[in-house]
Scaffold this active site. Sequence first.
Site, PDB file in Angstrom:
ATOM      1  N   GLU A  25       0.821  -1.218   0.000  1.00 34.37           N
ATOM      2  CA  GLU A  25       0.000   0.000   0.000  1.00 34.37           C
ATOM      3  C   GLU A  25       0.858   1.274   0.000  1.00 34.37           C
ATOM      4  OE1 GLU A  25      -3.289   0.299  -0.308  1.00 34.37           O
ATOM      5  OE2 GLU A  25      -3.482  -1.886  -0.463  1.00 34.37           O
ATOM      6  N   PRO A 223     -25.822  32.829   6.800  1.00 38.52           N
ATOM      7  CA  PRO A 223     -26.384  33.444   8.008  1.00 38.52           C
ATOM      8  C   PRO A 223     -25.344  34.043   8.945  1.00 38.52           C
ATOM      9  CG  PRO A 223     -26.329  31.077   8.250  1.00 38.52           C
ATOM     10  CD  PRO A 223     -25.892  31.362   6.843  1.00 38.52           C
ATOM     11  N   ASP A 246     -23.463  44.384   3.228  1.00 36.21           N
ATOM     12  CA  ASP A 246     -24.477  44.801   4.190  1.00 36.21           C
ATOM     13  C   ASP A 246     -23.928  44.692   5.598  1.00 36.21           C
ATOM     14  OD1 ASP A 246     -26.246  45.205   2.189  1.00 36.21           O
ATOM     15  OD2 ASP A 246     -27.360  43.340   2.472  1.00 36.21           O
ATOM     16  N   LYS A 268     -27.352  49.198   7.253  1.00 33.41           N
ATOM     17  CA  LYS A 268     -28.099  50.112   8.113  1.00 33.41           C
ATOM     18  C   LYS A 268     -27.840  49.714   9.564  1.00 33.41           C
ATOM     19  CE  LYS A 268     -31.621  50.267   4.558  1.00 33.41           C
ATOM     20  NZ  LYS A 268     -30.893  49.338   3.657  1.00 33.41           N
ATOM     21  N   GLY A 300     -27.323  35.854   4.131  1.00 33.34           N
ATOM     22  CA  GLY A 300     -28.228  34.787   3.710  1.00 33.34           C
ATOM     23  C   GLY A 300     -28.117  34.529   2.224  1.00 33.34           C
ATOM     24  N   ASP A 301     -29.271  34.451   1.559  1.00 31.51           N
ATOM     25  CA  ASP A 301     -29.308  34.298   0.103  1.00 31.51           C
ATOM     26  C   ASP A 301     -29.667  35.651  -0.507  1.00 31.51           C
ATOM     27  OD1 ASP A 301     -29.759  32.024  -2.206  1.00 31.51           O
ATOM     28  OD2 ASP A 301     -30.941  33.844  -2.509  1.00 31.51           O
ATOM     29  N   THR A 329     -29.978  30.698   3.200  1.00 33.16           N
ATOM     30  CA  THR A 329     -30.878  31.708   3.747  1.00 33.16           C
ATOM     31  C   THR A 329     -31.123  31.442   5.233  1.00 33.16           C
ATOM     32  OG1 THR A 329     -32.904  32.912   3.323  1.00 33.16           O
ATOM     33  CG2 THR A 329     -33.042  30.517   3.150  1.00 33.16           C
ATOM     34  N   MET A 381     -37.794  39.341   9.421  1.00 32.67           N
ATOM     35  CA  MET A 381     -37.995  40.740   9.822  1.00 32.67           C
ATOM     36  C   MET A 381     -39.235  40.922  10.688  1.00 32.67           C
ATOM     37  SD  MET A 381     -36.919  42.630   6.283  1.00 32.67           S
ATOM     38  CE  MET A 381     -37.470  41.395   5.117  1.00 32.67           C
TER      39      MET A 381
HETATM   40  N1  SAH Z   1     -31.162  37.654   2.490  1.00 35.00           N
HETATM   41  C1  SAH Z   1     -31.314  37.321   3.894  1.00 35.00           C
HETATM   42  C2  SAH Z   1     -32.458  38.047   4.526  1.00 35.00           C
HETATM   43  C3  SAH Z   1     -32.230  39.521   4.665  1.00 35.00           C
HETATM   44  S1  SAH Z   1     -33.580  40.365   5.399  1.00 35.00           S
HETATM   45  C4  SAH Z   1     -31.457  35.809   4.035  1.00 35.00           C
HETATM   46  O1  SAH Z   1     -31.616  35.104   3.022  1.00 35.00           O
HETATM   47  O2  SAH Z   1     -31.390  35.305   5.149  1.00 35.00           O
HETATM   48  C5  SAH Z   1     -33.074  40.468   7.068  1.00 35.00           C
HETATM   49  C6  SAH Z   1     -33.820  39.462   7.907  1.00 35.00           C
HETATM   50  O3  SAH Z   1     -33.243  38.187   7.711  1.00 35.00           O
HETATM   51  C7  SAH Z   1     -33.729  39.686   9.401  1.00 35.00           C
HETATM   52  O4  SAH Z   1     -34.711  40.620   9.833  1.00 35.00           O
HETATM   53  C8  SAH Z   1     -34.004  38.315   9.933  1.00 35.00           C
HETATM   54  O5  SAH Z   1     -35.383  38.022   9.905  1.00 35.00           O
HETATM   55  C9  SAH Z   1     -33.336  37.446   8.892  1.00 35.00           C
HETATM   56  N2  SAH Z   1     -31.970  37.052   9.281  1.00 35.00           N
HETATM   57  C10 SAH Z   1     -30.810  37.384   8.684  1.00 35.00           C
HETATM   58  N3  SAH Z   1     -29.777  36.771   9.287  1.00 35.00           N
HETATM   59  C11 SAH Z   1     -30.290  36.029  10.273  1.00 35.00           C
HETATM   60  C12 SAH Z   1     -29.765  35.140  11.245  1.00 35.00           C
HETATM   61  N4  SAH Z   1     -28.452  34.897  11.322  1.00 35.00           N
HETATM   62  N5  SAH Z   1     -30.622  34.544  12.112  1.00 35.00           N
HETATM   63  C13 SAH Z   1     -31.944  34.761  12.049  1.00 35.00           C
HETATM   64  N6  SAH Z   1     -32.487  35.583  11.155  1.00 35.00           N
HETATM   65  C14 SAH Z   1     -31.688  36.196  10.268  1.00 35.00           C
END
Ligand code: SAH
Length: 464
Positions: A25, A223, A246, A268, A300-301, A329, A381
């Site tokens: 081997e 996330p 962001d 923001k 997220g996505d 997401t 949100m």
């Molecule tokens: N594009 C992102 C969403 C953006 S809007 C996605 O796909 O996840 C922002 C919202 O996403 C927040 O108000 C919350 O509801 C959610 N969010 C983003 N990150 C998060 C996390 N780590 N845990 C829980 N909620 C999350």
Amino acid sequence: MARLNTFPVSVAVKGRRIVIVGGDEEALAKARLAAKTSAEVVLFAHEFEADFSGLDVTLVARSVEPDDFANAALAFVADHGPEGARALKLAREAGVPVNEVDVPENCDFFTPAIVDRAPISIAISSEGDAPVLARLVRAKIEAMFSPRLGDIARLAGSMRDKVAALLSDGVARRRYYEALVTAPGIEGALAAGEGEARADALLAEHAGAASGNGLVWLIGAGPGAEDLLTLRAQRLLQEADVIVHDQLVPSAVVEMGRRDADRISVGKAKGHHSFSQAQINTLIVRLAGEGKKVARLKSGDPMVFGRAGEEIAALRKAGIDYSIVPGVTSALAAAADTATPVTLRKVSSGFVFATAHGADNSDLAHWASLAQSGLTLGLYMGKSIAGQVAGDLMAQGLSGAVPVGIVVNAGRADKTLYAGTVGGLASGAIDFADGPAIIFIGEAVAEGDWAQAEAIAAQVERVA
Ligand code: SAH
């Protein structure tokens, strides 16, 4: 500073031979490595116990002889008995560098962990001290580069004469090569055998415009945990000239970009100047218009509540190239954190992504009926208005007994969970942990693992 005791080099083996002594081997492992090169790989052993089938190597069933080392570039000895000792001696007499496998004192050279994207190779060596660490480093590097990096390098190499003829200026040539290796879809084009056509078209553009075209990648950062980023996202972050991100994108992810890339936070957050959506659209169009490669990094996505639609519309209108890299997401990260199957046979036949923010009565009536019919709601949100939304859903006919689960900071180490019912949520304000939250509503929530969750208990009778 510790100094290296080995000096990394790449040994030319084309048209030469690599001798391996042994048939087990250990010999097989070295044969695999050697067979990645174009060298003639020849093994010598009285018995070949390992399975060498499928490898482009020659097996010779006898002891190795002095002549066998003629034209050898390297030798491996994977036999620790008298045959091996003899082979070591013969190799040294022939002046061929030799490596006795796992016997450092008998090694003229060591084999590093290799990231192979021929013609590009990256070698990681720990001088034998921590091979596990070298492999981990390799895994990280593997993740950074497209599996087609080698094809891309070869394509770039094959364009050299044409590029020299059409682009006289060094900067213009560099811009072209940069554009070529990072062009969206270049890997697909190579896979379809259209790499060269694509490279020619790009060259024509560059020769015409004499400056590189910018482009925008809309990238999902997931996330918040660094290791929930996709490999593609990581790779493109390394290529970007500017990262526009962001506030919700953690700094560890933003840091993954090139050291000299500009970073612009458009998020923001309290105490920060935040950009309006129109300003963000203008910004990315302007940066790409200047010929920059822009990574627009979103949490997220990007296609889920990320206002990607508006940015895409602006890019299309300005005629700027873009592509989209999906991310995990937050609702699906929350589902993973709590082992909640958001769809489940006989319980939940679907999953609804919705935003609680700005929902009106007809939205609420619609969702109430979906949740009542068994679908799982994942509300984004909604943390600050969670109680009110729960009450409104009940007013629209949703049973107060339907399970609720809330995840603050999903996908991150500091996540906090809350579990209860719609009725409980509606009945009192909860002092949620800081951070973004996902609210799940539906029967499937009861199938998750919410053992670590704080209870959302009905606190007072809801006063109508
Ligand atoms: N594009 C992102 C969403 C953006 S809007 C996605 O796909 O996840 C922002 C919202 O996403 C927040 O108000 C919350 O509801 C959610 N969010 C983003 N990150 C998060 C996390 N780590 N845990 C829980 N909620 C999350």
